[in-house]
Scaffold this motif. Structure first.
Motif: not given
Length: 128
Positions: A87-103, A107-111
């Protein structure tokens, strides 16, 4: 020759040599641009050899020296046991993520596979 007289490592030079298939998998992983990902199956398809399990095995055994976080599961779930590092690498590189829903709080986001997946073409920029 008795067991006691055998050298500790009886594999000879093999410890430093990668199998040819592993070299090819790692080469593909190194070529994935920052902010983009390929699935295990994508890598196998790109190489026209093996399958997702074979690629996964190579990455598990030898992938530590390449950007392993760019070779992913097809469902976008982060690699178990390595989620926070990836996740640190994805955020640093700007990789598109789907944030976890409130429900799914906690939980961690997915790619976001539609936006982050790379087909090996000329497009090398991260999708935002």
């Amino acid at each position: 020759m008795s067991e006691q007289s055998l050298p500790e490592d009886t594999r000879g030079g093999y410890a430093d040599e990668l199998p040819e298939y592993a070299e090819r998998v790692l080469e593909v992983a190194e070529g994935i641009p920052p902010g983009r990902v390929m699935t295990y199956g994508d890598v196998a398809e790109w190489l026209e050899e093996g399958g997702p399990r074979q690629v996964g095995r190579v990455m598990a055994l030898y992938g530590g020296s390449v950007p392993w976080w760019r070779v992913v599961r097809a469902d976008g779930v982060l690699l178990p046991g390595h989620e926070l590092t990836a996740l640190d690498h994805y955020r640093t590189e700007g990789t598109a993520l789907k944030e976890a829903s409130r429900a799914a709080q906690g939980h961690l986001p997915r790619l976001d596979m539609k936006r982050a997946r790379w087909d090996g073409g000329a497009d090398s920029g991260a999708h935002t």
